[in-house]
Design a protein around this motif. Structure first.
Motif, PDB file in Angstrom:
ATOM      1  N   MET A  76      81.498 106.721  63.416  1.00  0.00           N
ATOM      2  CA  MET A  76      81.907 108.357  63.211  1.00  0.00           C
ATOM      3  C   MET A  76      83.332 108.371  63.911  1.00  0.00           C
ATOM      4  N   ALA A  77      83.321 107.800  65.148  1.00  0.00           N
ATOM      5  CA  ALA A  77      84.737 107.917  65.931  1.00  0.00           C
ATOM      6  C   ALA A  77      85.794 107.198  65.260  1.00  0.00           C
ATOM      7  N   GLU A  78      85.733 106.049  64.538  1.00  0.00           N
ATOM      8  CA  GLU A  78      86.680 105.538  63.873  1.00  0.00           C
ATOM      9  C   GLU A  78      87.117 106.552  62.738  1.00  0.00           C
ATOM     10  N   SER A  79      86.272 107.174  62.038  1.00  0.00           N
ATOM     11  CA  SER A  79      86.535 107.924  60.867  1.00  0.00           C
ATOM     12  C   SER A  79      87.680 109.193  61.617  1.00  0.00           C
ATOM     13  N   VAL A  80      87.226 109.791  62.763  1.00  0.00           N
ATOM     14  CA  VAL A  80      87.929 110.669  63.175  1.00  0.00           C
ATOM     15  C   VAL A  80      89.373 110.032  63.660  1.00  0.00           C
ATOM     16  N   LYS A  81      89.408 108.917  64.211  1.00  0.00           N
ATOM     17  CA  LYS A  81      91.007 108.082  64.469  1.00  0.00           C
ATOM     18  C   LYS A  81      91.678 107.936  63.389  1.00  0.00           C
ATOM     19  N   ILE A  82      90.989 107.637  62.302  1.00  0.00           N
ATOM     20  CA  ILE A  82      91.536 107.345  60.792  1.00  0.00           C
ATOM     21  C   ILE A  82      92.068 108.656  60.336  1.00  0.00           C
ATOM     22  N   LEU A  83      91.440 109.725  60.642  1.00  0.00           N
ATOM     23  CA  LEU A  83      91.836 110.875  59.984  1.00  0.00           C
ATOM     24  C   LEU A  83      93.098 111.955  60.770  1.00  0.00           C
ATOM     25  N   ASN A  84      92.862 111.485  62.225  1.00  0.00           N
ATOM     26  CA  ASN A  84      93.668 112.204  63.108  1.00  0.00           C
ATOM     27  C   ASN A  84      93.949 111.180  64.281  1.00  0.00           C
ATOM     28  N   LEU A 132      87.442 108.892  71.888  1.00  0.00           N
ATOM     29  CA  LEU A 132      86.549 108.006  72.822  1.00  0.00           C
ATOM     30  C   LEU A 132      85.117 108.025  72.411  1.00  0.00           C
ATOM     31  N   VAL A 133      84.547 106.933  72.551  1.00  0.00           N
ATOM     32  CA  VAL A 133      83.125 106.965  72.137  1.00  0.00           C
ATOM     33  C   VAL A 133      82.619 106.274  73.488  1.00  0.00           C
ATOM     34  N   PRO A 134      81.317 106.910  73.883  1.00  0.00           N
ATOM     35  CA  PRO A 134      80.609 106.372  75.303  1.00  0.00           C
ATOM     36  C   PRO A 134      80.319 104.970  75.023  1.00  0.00           C
ATOM     37  N   ASP A 135      80.105 104.242  74.216  1.00  0.00           N
ATOM     38  CA  ASP A 135      79.815 102.685  74.120  1.00  0.00           C
ATOM     39  C   ASP A 135      80.155 102.141  72.940  1.00  0.00           C
ATOM     40  N   LEU A 136      81.081 101.270  72.959  1.00  0.00           N
ATOM     41  CA  LEU A 136      81.599 100.576  71.774  1.00  0.00           C
ATOM     42  C   LEU A 136      80.613  99.744  70.981  1.00  0.00           C
ATOM     43  N   GLU A 137      79.547  99.502  71.705  1.00  0.00           N
ATOM     44  CA  GLU A 137      78.401  98.675  71.117  1.00  0.00           C
ATOM     45  C   GLU A 137      77.433  99.635  70.119  1.00  0.00           C
ATOM     46  N   ALA A 138      77.543 100.949  69.977  1.00  0.00           N
ATOM     47  CA  ALA A 138      76.815 101.832  69.219  1.00  0.00           C
ATOM     48  C   ALA A 138      77.150 101.680  67.963  1.00  0.00           C
ATOM     49  N   SER A 139      76.492 100.821  67.148  1.00  0.00           N
ATOM     50  CA  SER A 139      77.109 100.248  65.737  1.00  0.00           C
ATOM     51  C   SER A 139      75.978 101.118  64.956  1.00  0.00           C
ATOM     52  N   CYS A 140      75.636 100.555  63.675  1.00  0.00           N
ATOM     53  CA  CYS A 140      74.675 100.921  62.896  1.00  0.00           C
ATOM     54  C   CYS A 140      74.283  99.733  61.932  1.00  0.00           C
ATOM     55  N   SER A 141      72.966  99.811  61.507  1.00  0.00           N
ATOM     56  CA  SER A 141      72.670  98.735  60.802  1.00  0.00           C
ATOM     57  C   SER A 141      73.396  98.605  59.302  1.00  0.00           C
ATOM     58  N   LEU A 142      73.822  99.498  58.746  1.00  0.00           N
ATOM     59  CA  LEU A 142      74.460  99.775  57.674  1.00  0.00           C
ATOM     60  C   LEU A 142      75.981  99.066  57.904  1.00  0.00           C
ATOM     61  N   VAL A 143      76.564  99.391  58.948  1.00  0.00           N
ATOM     62  CA  VAL A 143      77.798  98.631  58.942  1.00  0.00           C
ATOM     63  C   VAL A 143      77.485  97.248  59.354  1.00  0.00           C
ATOM     64  N   LYS A 144      76.563  96.970  59.943  1.00  0.00           N
ATOM     65  CA  LYS A 144      76.376  95.468  60.369  1.00  0.00           C
ATOM     66  C   LYS A 144      75.942  94.667  59.128  1.00  0.00           C
ATOM     67  N   GLY A 145      75.467  95.415  58.030  1.00  0.00           N
ATOM     68  CA  GLY A 145      74.728  94.615  56.847  1.00  0.00           C
ATOM     69  C   GLY A 145      75.842  94.678  55.686  1.00  0.00           C
ATOM     70  N   ALA A 146      76.974  95.114  56.108  1.00  0.00           N
ATOM     71  CA  ALA A 146      78.348  95.280  55.081  1.00  0.00           C
ATOM     72  C   ALA A 146      79.577  94.520  55.833  1.00  0.00           C
ATOM     73  N   PRO A 147      79.360  93.393  55.814  1.00  0.00           N
ATOM     74  CA  PRO A 147      80.680  92.493  56.448  1.00  0.00           C
ATOM     75  C   PRO A 147      81.512  92.628  55.353  1.00  0.00           C
ATOM     76  N   TYR A 148      83.110  92.570  55.856  1.00  0.00           N
ATOM     77  CA  TYR A 148      84.188  92.719  55.188  1.00  0.00           C
ATOM     78  C   TYR A 148      84.207  91.764  53.921  1.00  0.00           C
TER      79      TYR A 148
END
Ligand code: 13P
Ligand code: SF4
Length: 322
Positions: free
Chosen positions: A63-71, A77-93
């Motif tokens: 969510m924070a990355e999307s804001v940074k990409i757009l603005n 800032l994001v309180p914890d950089l480890e706050a990922s998502c199982s969907l992100v983890k399950g779709a490696p580049y």
């Protein structure tokens, strides 16, 4: 007198020219100190238009990355950089890239719950609140490569039977735990309850729901529906706003298979807390940093989402060429 961390955070917001955007799955104390609370589409839009120099996204990293990409000129800032998502983890580049290369003629429709790298090789981003509108804007003869959430994709494909879909096999580790058999038993005990569910749930659960939608859609239902009881199949954080809007209703959490576990809390959203937010505002760390070349590529698919949802015409690539 007890220490008032909320007052400290409000002071820091003023001193640092910061705004706090929070997702509905955060704890209630975080939602209460936020300037804006919403679903992931709302947060991305809000991140584009706030005037403050610093944006603290109390949610997960995508969510924070999307804001940074757009603005990109804002400090995000994001309180914890480890706050990922199982969907992100399950779709490696690399794997997503292979998938795209296997279906070069398809349009890659990617859920916002994805990394910036995956967004950079996608054609358009969707959220659960705008998915139907966005897929509806894609020419009918084009195949849709839908990822990373297969359940959201399958729900959408049922609503759009004339479209051809390929699904990435990803899932939300929280929503897939809701259990259809136990939900059915609960419905029998509470025949007066309205069942509402997020489309990240498995189809066996969604079949029992009378309303399926994004977090903001579910909140709207609780606000407007005169019923007095709701069975809610999504993350528990949203109960805070539901109860604020409708203190008169009973909210029942949809059951998971293991009755003893609290696994319908998103472990990533719940990494955030008031102390980490205060620390982030004090130190202006951790920040979301993206290489400019990656940011620019990822912006193309997010811009298409913003353009379609604001009624603008968009162009689609004929083929994936990477
Ligand atoms: P919403 O866009 O509906 O808020 O969903 C985000 C999410 O992560 C659901 O698990
Ligand atoms: Fe990701 Fe699921 Fe958590 Fe949403 S609830 S952030 S989809 S793990």
């Amino acid at each position: 007198m007890s220490y008032d961390i909320a007052a400290d955070i409000q002071r820091l917001k003023r001193e640092k020219d910061a705004v706090i955007l929070a997702h509905y799955y955060e704890d209630g104390d975080i939602q209460d100190i936020a300037d804006h609370v919403g679903d992931s589409f709302f947060l991305a839009k809000m991140g584009q238009k706030v005037e403050q120099k610093v944006i603290l996204l109390a949610g997960v990293v995508f969510m924070a990355e999307s804001v940074k990409i757009l603005n990109p000129t804002k400090t995000v800032l994001v309180p914890d950089l480890e706050a990922s998502c199982s969907l992100v983890k399950g779709a490696p580049y690399e794997r997503y890239l292979d998938w795209r290369r296997k279906h070069r003629d398809g349009i890659a429709v990617t859920y916002i719950n994805s990394s910036a790298e995956v967004k950079s090789i996608s054609d358009v981003i969707i959220t659960s609140s705008n998915a139907e509108q966005i897929v509806g804007a894609i020419p009918k003869d084009r195949k849709i490569l839908f990822g990373p959430d297969q359940h959201l994709g399958r729900w959408l494909s049922k609503k759009m039977p004339d479209r051809q879909f390929e699904f990435w096999p990803g899932a939300c580790e929280v929503h897939v735990l809701f259990n259809a058999k136990r939900l059915y038993e609960l419905i029998l005990q509470h025949p007066d309850a309205v069942v509402i569910a997020h489309p990240e749930c498995d189809d066996s659960v969604l079949q029992h729901a009378s309303v399926i939608g994004s977090t903001s859609r579910l909140l709207e239902e609780v606000q407007k529906n005169p019923a007095k009881k709701f069975i809610v199949a999504t993350e528990t954080g949203i109960f805070h706003q539901m109860q604020k809007l409708r203190p008169d209703v009973e909210l029942i959490q949809a059951p998971v298979l293991d009755a003893g576990c609290s696994c319908n809390n998103c472990p990533y959203m719940k990494m955030n807390n008031m102390e980490k937010i205060k620390h982030a505002l004090e130190t202006l760390q951790p920040q979301v940093g993206l290489e400019e070349a990656l940011r620019v590529k990822a912006q193309v698919s997010l811009d298409r989402m913003m353009d379609i949802t604001s009624g603008k015409a968009v162009q689609w690539p004929q083929e994936f060429s990477l």
